[in-house]
Design a protein around this motif. Structure first.
Motif, PDB file in Angstrom:
ATOM      1  N   ARG A 150       0.808  -1.228   0.000  1.00  0.00           N
ATOM      2  CA  ARG A 150       0.000   0.000   0.000  1.00  0.00           C
ATOM      3  C   ARG A 150       0.837   1.273   0.000  1.00  0.00           C
ATOM      4  NH1 ARG A 150      -4.016  -0.820   4.823  1.00  0.00           N
ATOM      5  NH2 ARG A 150      -3.666   1.406   4.820  1.00  0.00           N
ATOM      6  N   VAL A 151       2.112   1.200   0.298  1.00  0.00           N
ATOM      7  CA  VAL A 151       2.978   2.379   0.329  1.00  0.00           C
ATOM      8  C   VAL A 151       3.462   2.648  -1.084  1.00  0.00           C
ATOM      9  CG1 VAL A 151       5.110   3.362   1.217  1.00  0.00           C
ATOM     10  CG2 VAL A 151       3.681   1.955   2.703  1.00  0.00           C
ATOM     11  N   ASP A 152       3.086   3.810  -1.622  1.00  0.00           N
ATOM     12  CA  ASP A 152       3.488   4.190  -2.977  1.00  0.00           C
ATOM     13  C   ASP A 152       4.659   5.154  -2.873  1.00  0.00           C
ATOM     14  OD1 ASP A 152       3.746   4.896  -5.605  1.00  0.00           O
ATOM     15  OD2 ASP A 152       1.725   5.701  -5.830  1.00  0.00           O
ATOM     16  N   THR A 153       5.855   4.666  -3.126  1.00  0.00           N
ATOM     17  CA  THR A 153       7.050   5.492  -2.993  1.00  0.00           C
ATOM     18  C   THR A 153       7.260   6.438  -4.173  1.00  0.00           C
ATOM     19  OG1 THR A 153       8.442   3.785  -3.978  1.00  0.00           O
ATOM     20  CG2 THR A 153       8.178   3.738  -1.579  1.00  0.00           C
ATOM     21  N   SER A 154       6.436   6.312  -5.197  1.00  0.00           N
ATOM     22  CA  SER A 154       6.575   7.202  -6.343  1.00  0.00           C
ATOM     23  C   SER A 154       5.797   8.502  -6.159  1.00  0.00           C
ATOM     24  CB  SER A 154       6.108   6.497  -7.622  1.00  0.00           C
ATOM     25  OG  SER A 154       4.713   6.249  -7.564  1.00  0.00           O
ATOM     26  N   ARG A 155       4.980   8.583  -5.114  1.00  0.00           N
ATOM     27  CA  ARG A 155       4.203   9.789  -4.829  1.00  0.00           C
ATOM     28  C   ARG A 155       4.673  10.387  -3.509  1.00  0.00           C
ATOM     29  NH1 ARG A 155      -1.916   8.893  -4.984  1.00  0.00           N
ATOM     30  NH2 ARG A 155      -1.801  11.152  -4.969  1.00  0.00           N
ATOM     31  N   PRO A 156       4.878  11.702  -3.455  1.00  0.00           N
ATOM     32  CA  PRO A 156       5.330  12.316  -2.205  1.00  0.00           C
ATOM     33  C   PRO A 156       4.248  12.266  -1.132  1.00  0.00           C
ATOM     34  CG  PRO A 156       4.907  14.004  -3.862  1.00  0.00           C
ATOM     35  CD  PRO A 156       4.733  12.678  -4.535  1.00  0.00           C
TER      36      PRO A 156
ATOM     37  N   ASP B 215      14.203   8.878   6.510  1.00  0.00           N
ATOM     38  CA  ASP B 215      13.055   8.080   6.068  1.00  0.00           C
ATOM     39  C   ASP B 215      12.215   8.829   5.039  1.00  0.00           C
ATOM     40  OD1 ASP B 215      13.701   5.968   7.810  1.00  0.00           O
ATOM     41  OD2 ASP B 215      12.801   7.068   9.470  1.00  0.00           O
ATOM     42  N   TYR B 216      12.776   8.984   3.844  1.00  0.00           N
ATOM     43  CA  TYR B 216      12.064   9.624   2.737  1.00  0.00           C
ATOM     44  C   TYR B 216      12.553   9.003   1.440  1.00  0.00           C
ATOM     45  CZ  TYR B 216      16.345  12.371   2.376  1.00  0.00           C
ATOM     46  OH  TYR B 216      17.652  12.748   2.249  1.00  0.00           O
ATOM     47  N   TYR B 217      11.809   9.267   0.375  1.00  0.00           N
ATOM     48  CA  TYR B 217      12.141   8.713  -0.942  1.00  0.00           C
ATOM     49  C   TYR B 217      12.423   9.865  -1.906  1.00  0.00           C
ATOM     50  CZ  TYR B 217      10.270   4.448   1.032  1.00  0.00           C
ATOM     51  OH  TYR B 217      10.049   3.372   1.835  1.00  0.00           O
ATOM     52  N   GLU B 218      12.872   9.532  -3.098  1.00  0.00           N
ATOM     53  CA  GLU B 218      13.224  10.536  -4.105  1.00  0.00           C
ATOM     54  C   GLU B 218      12.056  11.467  -4.396  1.00  0.00           C
ATOM     55  OE1 GLU B 218      15.210  12.847  -6.779  1.00  0.00           O
ATOM     56  OE2 GLU B 218      16.017  11.422  -5.337  1.00  0.00           O
ATOM     57  N   ALA B 219      10.842  10.938  -4.491  1.00  0.00           N
ATOM     58  CA  ALA B 219       9.670  11.777  -4.770  1.00  0.00           C
ATOM     59  C   ALA B 219       9.450  12.792  -3.644  1.00  0.00           C
ATOM     60  CB  ALA B 219       8.428  10.909  -4.932  1.00  0.00           C
ATOM     61  N   ASP B 220       9.706  12.401  -2.410  1.00  0.00           N
ATOM     62  CA  ASP B 220       9.555  13.312  -1.277  1.00  0.00           C
ATOM     63  C   ASP B 220      10.609  14.411  -1.320  1.00  0.00           C
ATOM     64  OD1 ASP B 220       7.534  11.549  -0.234  1.00  0.00           O
ATOM     65  OD2 ASP B 220       9.164  10.251   0.428  1.00  0.00           O
ATOM     66  N   ARG B 221      11.850  14.042  -1.661  1.00  0.00           N
ATOM     67  CA  ARG B 221      12.930  15.028  -1.756  1.00  0.00           C
ATOM     68  C   ARG B 221      12.652  16.034  -2.853  1.00  0.00           C
ATOM     69  NH1 ARG B 221      16.572  16.554  -4.732  1.00  0.00           N
ATOM     70  NH2 ARG B 221      16.282  14.871  -6.211  1.00  0.00           N
ATOM     71  N   ALA B 222      12.219  15.538  -4.012  1.00  0.00           N
ATOM     72  CA  ALA B 222      11.931  16.425  -5.135  1.00  0.00           C
ATOM     73  C   ALA B 222      10.785  17.379  -4.799  1.00  0.00           C
ATOM     74  CB  ALA B 222      11.595  15.607  -6.379  1.00  0.00           C
ATOM     75  N   ALA B 223       9.739  16.874  -4.183  1.00  0.00           N
ATOM     76  CA  ALA B 223       8.603  17.728  -3.811  1.00  0.00           C
ATOM     77  C   ALA B 223       9.030  18.742  -2.757  1.00  0.00           C
ATOM     78  CB  ALA B 223       7.447  16.882  -3.295  1.00  0.00           C
ATOM     79  N   GLY B 224       9.825  18.311  -1.790  1.00  0.00           N
ATOM     80  CA  GLY B 224      10.298  19.235  -0.755  1.00  0.00           C
ATOM     81  C   GLY B 224      11.160  20.342  -1.330  1.00  0.00           C
ATOM     82  N   ASP B 225      12.040  19.991  -2.258  1.00  0.00           N
ATOM     83  CA  ASP B 225      12.878  21.002  -2.902  1.00  0.00           C
ATOM     84  C   ASP B 225      12.035  21.980  -3.728  1.00  0.00           C
ATOM     85  OD1 ASP B 225      15.099  19.841  -1.758  1.00  0.00           O
ATOM     86  OD2 ASP B 225      15.728  18.806  -3.599  1.00  0.00           O
ATOM     87  N   GLU B 226      11.021  21.465  -4.401  1.00  0.00           N
ATOM     88  CA  GLU B 226      10.151  22.329  -5.208  1.00  0.00           C
ATOM     89  C   GLU B 226       9.342  23.279  -4.327  1.00  0.00           C
ATOM     90  OE1 GLU B 226       8.443  23.870  -8.751  1.00  0.00           O
ATOM     91  OE2 GLU B 226      10.277  22.759  -8.291  1.00  0.00           O
ATOM     92  N   ILE B 227       8.854  22.795  -3.209  1.00  0.00           N
ATOM     93  CA  ILE B 227       8.113  23.659  -2.282  1.00  0.00           C
ATOM     94  C   ILE B 227       9.020  24.757  -1.761  1.00  0.00           C
ATOM     95  CG2 ILE B 227       6.986  23.737  -0.023  1.00  0.00           C
ATOM     96  CD1 ILE B 227       5.948  20.866  -0.652  1.00  0.00           C
ATOM     97  N   ARG B 228      10.241  24.402  -1.394  1.00  0.00           N
ATOM     98  CA  ARG B 228      11.180  25.421  -0.916  1.00  0.00           C
ATOM     99  C   ARG B 228      11.538  26.424  -2.006  1.00  0.00           C
ATOM    100  NH1 ARG B 228      15.518  22.607   3.122  1.00  0.00           N
ATOM    101  NH2 ARG B 228      14.166  22.667   4.922  1.00  0.00           N
ATOM    102  N   ARG B 229      11.603  25.968  -3.252  1.00  0.00           N
ATOM    103  CA  ARG B 229      11.901  26.881  -4.355  1.00  0.00           C
ATOM    104  C   ARG B 229      10.763  27.868  -4.548  1.00  0.00           C
ATOM    105  NH1 ARG B 229      10.970  27.912  -9.435  1.00  0.00           N
ATOM    106  NH2 ARG B 229       9.481  26.253  -9.799  1.00  0.00           N
TER     107      ARG B 229
END
Length: 55
Positions: free
Chosen positions: A18-24, A38-52
């Motif tokens: 049930r854990v979808d690691t492709s979605r933040p 405890d995060y995945y690439e999608a979470d890092r990318a979304a976090g960086d975009e929010i900060r931008r």
């Protein structure tokens, strides 16, 4: 008596499926921001975009 799905490992497998690691996810983005591990690439990318967008 009913069978215990956790005893056979079915519950753990079900939860992992049930854990979808492709979605933040907000909790994992927050973990990334706080310097956690405890995060995945999608979470890092979304976090960086929010900060931008909201410096």
């Amino acid at each position: 008596m009913t069978d215990n799905p956790a005893a056979a490992g079915d519950l753990a497998a079900s939860l992992r499926a049930r854990v979808d690691t492709s979605r933040p996810h907000t909790a994992r983005i927050w973990n990334y921001w706080l310097g956690g591990k405890d995060y995945y690439e999608a979470d890092r990318a979304a976090g960086d975009e929010i900060r931008r967008l909201h410096p």
